[in-house]
Motif scaffolding. Structure first.
Motif, PDB file in Angstrom:
ATOM      1  N   UNK A 125       0.947  -1.152  -0.031  1.00  0.00           N
ATOM      2  CA  UNK A 125       0.127   0.078  -0.244  1.00  0.00           C
ATOM      3  C   UNK A 125       0.876   1.320   0.180  1.00  0.00           C
ATOM      4  N   UNK A 126       0.584   2.373  -0.776  1.00  0.00           N
ATOM      5  CA  UNK A 126       1.134   3.506  -0.800  1.00  0.00           C
ATOM      6  C   UNK A 126       0.034   4.404  -0.243  1.00  0.00           C
ATOM      7  N   UNK A 127       0.400   5.105   0.830  1.00  0.00           N
ATOM      8  CA  UNK A 127      -0.658   5.961   1.375  1.00  0.00           C
ATOM      9  C   UNK A 127      -0.341   7.310   0.912  1.00  0.00           C
ATOM     10  N   UNK A 128      -1.616   7.861   0.552  1.00  0.00           N
ATOM     11  CA  UNK A 128      -1.486   9.483   0.112  1.00  0.00           C
ATOM     12  C   UNK A 128      -3.013   9.850   0.296  1.00  0.00           C
ATOM     13  N   UNK A 129      -3.243  11.390   0.056  1.00  0.00           N
ATOM     14  CA  UNK A 129      -4.311  12.069   0.426  1.00  0.00           C
ATOM     15  C   UNK A 129      -5.305  11.323  -0.709  1.00  0.00           C
ATOM     16  N   UNK A 130      -6.616  11.309  -0.195  1.00  0.00           N
ATOM     17  CA  UNK A 130      -7.375  10.987  -1.510  1.00  0.00           C
ATOM     18  C   UNK A 130      -7.685  11.833  -2.642  1.00  0.00           C
ATOM     19  N   UNK A 131      -7.411  12.909  -2.562  1.00  0.00           N
ATOM     20  CA  UNK A 131      -7.214  13.995  -3.634  1.00  0.00           C
ATOM     21  C   UNK A 131      -6.034  13.817  -4.721  1.00  0.00           C
ATOM     22  N   UNK A 132      -5.098  13.142  -4.106  1.00  0.00           N
ATOM     23  CA  UNK A 132      -3.839  12.998  -4.554  1.00  0.00           C
ATOM     24  C   UNK A 132      -3.346  11.240  -4.988  1.00  0.00           C
ATOM     25  N   UNK A 133      -3.953  10.414  -4.554  1.00  0.00           N
ATOM     26  CA  UNK A 133      -3.866   9.137  -4.609  1.00  0.00           C
ATOM     27  C   UNK A 133      -3.701   8.711  -6.123  1.00  0.00           C
ATOM     28  N   UNK A 134      -4.532   9.267  -6.926  1.00  0.00           N
ATOM     29  CA  UNK A 134      -4.467   8.910  -8.461  1.00  0.00           C
ATOM     30  C   UNK A 134      -3.348   9.393  -9.192  1.00  0.00           C
ATOM     31  N   UNK A 135      -2.806  10.355  -8.607  1.00  0.00           N
ATOM     32  CA  UNK A 135      -1.392  10.476  -9.230  1.00  0.00           C
ATOM     33  C   UNK A 135      -0.388   9.376  -9.195  1.00  0.00           C
ATOM     34  N   UNK A 136      -0.344   8.602  -8.275  1.00  0.00           N
ATOM     35  CA  UNK A 136       0.681   7.405  -8.093  1.00  0.00           C
ATOM     36  C   UNK A 136       0.234   6.368  -9.366  1.00  0.00           C
ATOM     37  N   UNK A 137      -1.135   6.218  -9.804  1.00  0.00           N
ATOM     38  CA  UNK A 137      -1.521   5.415 -10.953  1.00  0.00           C
ATOM     39  C   UNK A 137      -0.876   5.988 -12.135  1.00  0.00           C
ATOM     40  N   UNK A 138      -1.248   7.384 -12.302  1.00  0.00           N
ATOM     41  CA  UNK A 138      -0.758   8.161 -13.445  1.00  0.00           C
ATOM     42  C   UNK A 138       0.848   8.049 -13.759  1.00  0.00           C
ATOM     43  N   UNK A 139       1.443   7.857 -12.660  1.00  0.00           N
ATOM     44  CA  UNK A 139       3.063   7.869 -12.714  1.00  0.00           C
ATOM     45  C   UNK A 139       3.334   6.256 -13.043  1.00  0.00           C
ATOM     46  N   UNK A 140       2.265   5.248 -12.951  1.00  0.00           N
ATOM     47  CA  UNK A 140       2.669   3.808 -13.147  1.00  0.00           C
ATOM     48  C   UNK A 140       3.200   3.369 -11.913  1.00  0.00           C
ATOM     49  N   UNK A 141       3.411   3.916 -10.763  1.00  0.00           N
ATOM     50  CA  UNK A 141       3.736   3.367  -9.351  1.00  0.00           C
ATOM     51  C   UNK A 141       3.034   2.342  -9.033  1.00  0.00           C
ATOM     52  N   UNK A 142       1.496   2.380  -8.870  1.00  0.00           N
ATOM     53  CA  UNK A 142       0.624   1.484  -8.605  1.00  0.00           C
ATOM     54  C   UNK A 142      -0.350   0.984  -9.726  1.00  0.00           C
ATOM     55  N   UNK A 143      -1.246  -0.305  -9.335  1.00  0.00           N
ATOM     56  CA  UNK A 143      -1.991  -0.824 -10.367  1.00  0.00           C
ATOM     57  C   UNK A 143      -3.537  -0.454 -10.048  1.00  0.00           C
ATOM     58  N   UNK A 144      -3.534   0.380  -8.973  1.00  0.00           N
ATOM     59  CA  UNK A 144      -4.967   0.818  -8.497  1.00  0.00           C
ATOM     60  C   UNK A 144      -5.048   1.749  -7.544  1.00  0.00           C
ATOM     61  N   UNK A 145      -6.041   2.614  -7.378  1.00  0.00           N
ATOM     62  CA  UNK A 145      -6.167   3.607  -6.504  1.00  0.00           C
ATOM     63  C   UNK A 145      -7.317   3.773  -5.939  1.00  0.00           C
ATOM     64  N   UNK A 146      -7.528   4.219  -4.735  1.00  0.00           N
ATOM     65  CA  UNK A 146      -8.817   4.589  -4.048  1.00  0.00           C
ATOM     66  C   UNK A 146      -8.667   6.029  -3.917  1.00  0.00           C
ATOM     67  N   UNK A 147      -9.587   7.072  -4.884  1.00  0.00           N
ATOM     68  CA  UNK A 147      -9.300   8.089  -5.133  1.00  0.00           C
ATOM     69  C   UNK A 147     -10.711   8.975  -4.806  1.00  0.00           C
ATOM     70  N   UNK A 148     -10.608  10.333  -4.699  1.00  0.00           N
ATOM     71  CA  UNK A 148     -11.799  11.167  -4.522  1.00  0.00           C
ATOM     72  C   UNK A 148     -11.941  11.677  -6.258  1.00  0.00           C
ATOM     73  N   UNK A 149     -11.037  11.162  -7.055  1.00  0.00           N
ATOM     74  CA  UNK A 149     -11.142  11.794  -8.510  1.00  0.00           C
ATOM     75  C   UNK A 149     -12.346  11.143  -9.003  1.00  0.00           C
ATOM     76  N   UNK A 150     -13.315  11.724  -9.600  1.00  0.00           N
ATOM     77  CA  UNK A 150     -14.569  11.205 -10.172  1.00  0.00           C
ATOM     78  C   UNK A 150     -14.442  11.154 -11.670  1.00  0.00           C
ATOM     79  N   UNK A 151     -13.144  11.095 -12.351  1.00  0.00           N
ATOM     80  CA  UNK A 151     -13.014  10.991 -13.772  1.00  0.00           C
ATOM     81  C   UNK A 151     -11.919   9.837 -13.801  1.00  0.00           C
TER      82      UNK A 151
END
Length: 302
Positions: A125-151
């Motif tokens: 697990x990579x711990x990050x704020x819900x408004x920023x956790x999707x950034x790890x997915x965009x960077x390719x650091x993770x395979x999935x993310x729980x995020x507040x991003x609605x798109x």
């Protein structure tokens, strides 16, 4: 061609970037640090670009991170193949890297992991704020993310999970000392607040909604969900905490609500489309856990 001829080098690269050092990668792969260095140097020569930024810790260039992510994707596919063929998946355990916010981890996400656990997968697990956790997915650091991003993140599928509810609270002594005449802009600019880290804007959002002004809030930084609640109980400051953790403190009177209006944060599961089929059981477990423990609504808050 790249995978078949450079598999050991790609494996070495992945371990260096995930562990942060050549020594740790060498220990994990049962070789010498010199062997790790030689493999990566040969791969960099072949690719014609640096892959590792040497330092403490070592980090990856954009190309290096993409190659490491590719190797982990291959590993997930191999683990699935082992299960499909009836082989012992424990012999090929692979990391599954997920970005998740700390409050989800403290309230409902462990249930999701327990439902999803299976031989061959190790949660990382990579711990990050819900408004920023999707950034790890965009960077390719993770395979999935729980995020507040609605798109949906590009190249990913998105699944709505529900709403994580927060309530603004403080101890009775804190309220008497810092907010004796109620919640006003003047009082909030002097009353210490609590923040998880510099990315945490929940307190700012709440204060702006309540006062109609953007305020500069003094704050204690406490990067622990349970420590955040404890700090409020002990009167260090006021803050927004997951409602699921507040019930006993509100019932005992150790904490009091500062406003009857909660702050609801809609959460979404983003998963790499490349691994969507392999991770379908994980997605199903996350959605099921969220459905049972988060508020289900068609009106997400921002």
């Amino acid at each position: 061609m790249l995978i078949s001829s450079d598999y050991p080098a790609l494996t070495a690269l992945t371990h260096v970037l995930r562990s942060g050092s050549f020594e740790a990668a060498a220990h994990a792969l049962h070789v010498t640090p010199s062997a790790i260095s030689q493999r990566i140097k040969a791969l960099e020569d072949r690719m014609g670009t640096p892959l590792v930024l040497r330092g403490a810790p070592c980090t990856g260039t954009e190309t290096g991170r993409r190659l490491a992510r590719h190797m982990e994707d291959v590993g997930l596919l191999e683990a699935q193949l082992s299960r499909d063929l009836g082989q012992d998946a424990r012999a090929t355990r692979r990391p599954l890297r997920i970005a998740v916010n700390a409050d989800s981890l403290a309230t409902w996400f462990c249930t999701a992991m327990a439902l999803a656990v299976q031989d061959g997968l190790l949660f990382q697990l990579e711990i990050d704020d819900q408004d920023h956790s999707a950034e790890a997915l965009k960077r390719g650091d993770v395979s999935g993310a729980v995020s507040a991003r609605a798109t949906a993140v590009a190249g990913c599928d998105i699944h709505p999970l529900g709403v994580l509810r927060y309530e603004a609270v403080a101890s009775p002594d804190f309220i008497a000392r810092h907010l004796p005449t109620g919640i006003t802009a003047a009082a909030l600019t002097n009353a210490p607040s609590l923040i998880y880290n510099e990315k945490d804007r929940l307190q700012d959002i709440w204060a702006t909604r309540l006062t109609g002004q953007r305020l500069s809030l003094p704050a204690h930084r406490i990067p622990s969900t349970h420590g955040f609640v404890d700090a409020a109980v002990l009167g260090l400051g006021w803050g927004l905490n997951p409602a699921a953790l507040l019930a006993p403190h509100l019932a005992s009177g150790a904490l009091q609500r500062l406003s009857p209006e909660p702050v609801d944060i809609a959460l979404f599961w983003h998963v790499s489309r490349l691994n969507a089929a392999v991770l379908a059981p994980v997605t199903q477990a996350i959605v099921a856990a969220a459905k049972s423990q988060l508020i289900q609504t068609k009106t997400p808050a921002t």
